[in-house]
Design an enzyme around this catalytic site. Structure first.
Site, short mmCIF file in Angstrom:
data_model
loop_
_atom_site.label_atom_id
_atom_site.label_comp_id
_atom_site.label_asym_id
_atom_site.label_seq_id
_atom_site.Cartn_x
_atom_site.Cartn_y
_atom_site.Cartn_z
CB SER A 565 -0.95 -0.04 1.19
OG SER A 565 -1.99 0.89 1.04
CG ASP A 651 -7.14 -2.07 -3.37
OD1 ASP A 651 -7.84 -1.36 -2.63
OD2 ASP A 651 -5.92 -2.26 -3.19
CG HIS A 686 -6.14 -2.03 0.37
ND1 HIS A 686 -5.37 -1.50 -0.64
CD2 HIS A 686 -5.53 -1.67 1.52
CE1 HIS A 686 -4.35 -0.84 -0.12
NE2 HIS A 686 -4.41 -0.93 1.19
#
Length: 713
Positions: A565, A651, A686
């Protein structure tokens, strides 16, 4: 039809001329067409990349299987959680061998004065035990399953739960009668996760999201009434996210609206669920605060953890105030600001105040016993709970009961499995309730965790934690996995991992670079790695890598970097800035097209992220600064390390587009001859795949690649 082609070369993405124009700068982005996941050509491209990645990692199949079996063999698959007392029941979970998800169970409390959790057996049920929610049944037939809320009414007769079956973090909120086991009418679509019951069990409060996936509105739902839901709060400022909950005492319902740097809390007496929420301390730009409710010496107070102005100076590392409910003029400091201690939270109980903070780059806990003080406690009344291990993560455990006579603590370190402890505050006596089971011959004494300090280019000392087998000489060059994150003031605290043993037992060292932008050394450490100081995050990580190489701990040929991320942004940046230091880079759901995303306010998260990265849309200086480090723009012909990028089609936080574009440009540009791989999960969000067995498979996949790239196999 699935792509079954055995690929020796990656698919070549077509180039479509597209100009991104801002502040007089023209950036030609030939892979922007990869943004549209509804375009069949985009999907075919992703499938082609998956086929190429599968071919390039086919030699790891046996190792993946071995690592997966190791994780599985160390894990007690049929297990039960430690019961937690709440209202009329003991709540706990059971996991069963072969089942991906837990069963949520409870049994009635036999004696109101009994605070010792019952012994849960694999072989027998507790008296009155029932499964009130079986996630395996709910997930059956769904490629992805995630819970957003699982909340039981105070009288124990109703359940509010929300599920996401796509990975896009939009949840369907449902209600269940726990007496009949039947779902009630009134499903609510597209909620933001989370559900809070009113004390009387008539209402549930929940958030919904806007088109940019921002939780912005709180609603009140009357269960079973069939009447329209009532909007009780809306946040118009696009920088803010909204959440709803209650104080620990359950005396107040609470709505919190947070941006990255500013917050406001609103409360409503729990006995008046149809009333109006009122602000506790208003909203001051740049001031964050959190609120709890305490009853001290018979008086009701709001306890406020904040970074506002105290005696003319900002409490950068936060202070704690108390304010009599209904009398803001009598607000005063309880715990003053200390530049060496970052206050993170105060939890309030009937008899205790629990201070959570960090010092010396590790979390700590201190407790004030309200029964032993007259009136408000002083800072000296907060006594630290001390543990033997220097690098450890103590914290308050699950303590839903405000009137609990003892406190449950959690504890773990890099080498010690997680523990749950009961603490008698008056005597200091600790009772071990549960230790995470690690099957096999695991012995914590076979492993060691140490803290070292690297020196960044500007002279800043950067902490790094290293975990290895004790029999691996510290002065021997070894394969190293170097992990980093460095954003949002999030810390990489000491934690135990069953899976990590598969790396350590093969002679690897796992290192954690606590770079600026994280929170390990307090709010100034975060401030030093955000906005126009963001490059410090990357140079800190490079300094740690050089420290490990220069000290003889590893070599560039044995070093793999890992981040996900915002940590994926870190990975992309260091791959551009110091590719010679790394044999491989693993980037999970990587935020590598950062400038493009932060320029587009229609995308999820963008406006809220301007406080973290700056606003390049309206500020040309921010635009120029971000362009110097945004990984995608800075890919050039150079000798890149091996790269494995992992992303998910659904995501909503970091779009799959970022990894897809980045990999296309890397594959075009790299001169090293080392493979650049993209693996896209086609039914996930995610957090990647759901279900523990699929997650173990994914971990084994990543570990096998890491072991190959570092030469540990």
């Amino acid at each position: 039809m699935p792509d079954t082609t055995i690929r020796t070369q990656p698919p070549v993405a077509k180039k479509v001329h597209f100009e991104r124009v801002h502040h007089g700068d023209v950036f030609v982005d030939e892979y922007e067409w990869l943004r549209d996941k509804d375009d069949p050509e985009v999907i075919e491209y992703l499938k082609g990349q998956n086929a190429f990645t599968e071919a390039q990692t086919a030699d790891l199949a046996d190792l993946r299987r071995t690592v997966y079996e190791e994780i599985k063999a160390r894990t007690l698959e049929t297990d039960m959680g430690l019961p937690t007392r709440n209202d009329r029941f003991w709540y706990f979970v059971r996991t069963t061998e072969g089942a991906d998800y837990p069963r949520y169970c409870r049994c009635p409390i036999a004696d109101d004065d009994d605070w010792t959790p019952p012994e849960v057996s694999v072989d027998a049920l507790l008296p009155g035990e029932e499964v009130f929610f079986d996630a395996n049944i709910e997930a059956k037939g769904k490629p992805f399953f995630s819970l957003g809320a699982l909340s039981v009414s105070h009288d124990g007769t109703q359940l509010a739960y929300s599920v996401d079956v796509d990975g896009d973090e939009r949840y369907a909120l449902k209600f269940r009668d726990l007496v009949t086991g039947e779902d009630l009418p009134g499903e609510v679509r597209d909620t933001g996760g989370g559900a809070t019951w009113s004390r009387d069990g008539r209402f549930v409060f929940y958030p919904t999201v806007d088109d940019a996936w921002r939780p912005d509105t709180v609603w009140r739902h009357e269960v079973g009434a069939g009447s329209p839901d009532v909007k009780v709060f809306h946040e118009a400022d696009e920088r803010y996210w909204v959440g709803v909950g209650s104080t620990h005492s359950d005396d107040y319902l609470m709505i919190v609206s947070d941006s990255k740097l500013t917050s406001e809390a609103f409360t409503l007496p729990a006995d008046d669920p149809t009333g109006e929420f009122t602000s506790v301390a208003g909203r001051t730009e740049g001031t964050e605060y959190g609120v709890e409710h305490a009853r001290i010496a018979g008086e009701d107070y709001f306890v406020i953890v904040h970074n506002g102005i105290v005696d003319g100076e900002r409490a950068v590392n936060y202070a704690v105030d108390v304010m009599p409910v209904g009398d803001a003029s009598a607000r005063r400091t309880l715990i003053p600001h200390d530049p060496e201690r970052r206050v993170e939270d105060v939890d309030c109980f009937r008899d205790y105040l629990v201070l959570s903070y960090r010092a010396n780059a590790v979390p700590k806990v201190a407790i004030a016993d309200l029964r032993t003080v007259d009136g408000l406690p002083s800072p000296a009344d907060f006594v630290e709970v001390v543990f033997d291990q220097e690098l450890c993560s103590p914290g308050l455990g699950s303590n839903p009961e405000w009137s609990a006579p003892r406190l449950r603590l959690g504890y773990m370190s890099f080498v010690e499995p997680a523990e749950a402890l009961d603490l008698d505050v008056a005597t200091g006596e600790r009772t071990l309730l549960r230790r995470q089971t690690v099957l096999g011959d695991y012995d914590p004494n076979d492993y060691v965790a140490t803290r070292e300090w690297a020196v960044a280019d500007d002279g800043t000392r950067v902490p790094v934690s290293l975990v290895r087998r004790r029999d691996l000489p510290a002065d021997t060059a070894a394969p190293v996995l170097l992990c980093g994150y460095g954003a949002y003031e999030m810390s990489m605290d000491p934690g135990f991992s069953v899976a990590r043993l598969s790396l350590l037992d093969r002679g690897m060292v796992v290192a954690y670079a606590h770079v600026r932008g994280g929170g390990e050394l307090g709010r100034p450490w975060y401030e030093g790695g955000r906005l126009n100081f963001k490059r410090n995050t990357f140079t800190d990580f490079i300094a740690v890598a050089r420290h490990l190489v220069d000290s003889g701990r590893t070599t560039p040929q044995q070093l793999v970097a890992d981040g996900g991320s915002a940590g994926g942004l870190l990975m992309g940046a260091v791959a551009n800035m110091a590719p010679e230091l790394f044999q491989g880079v693993l980037a999970a759901v990587p935020f590598v097209d950062a400038l493009t995303s932060i320029l587009d306010p229609s995308l999820p998260l963008t406006v809220t992220e301007w406080d973290e990265w700056g606003d390049p849309l309206h500020d040309p200086e921010v635009y120029e600064y971000m362009k110097t480090y945004s990984p995608y723009e800075n890919v050039e012909p150079r000798s890149y390390p091996s790269i494995l990028a992992l992303t998910s089609l659904n995501d909503t936080r970091v779009l799959f587009t970022e990894a897809a574009k980045w990999v296309a440009r890397l594959q075009e540009s790299t001169t090293s001859g080392l493979p650049v791989l993209l693996k896209t999960e086609m039914s996930a969000g995610h957090g990647g795949v759901s279900g523990r067995y699929k997650q173990w498979e994914e971990t084994a996949y990543e570990f096998a690649w890491i072991l190959r790239e570092t030469g540990a196999i």
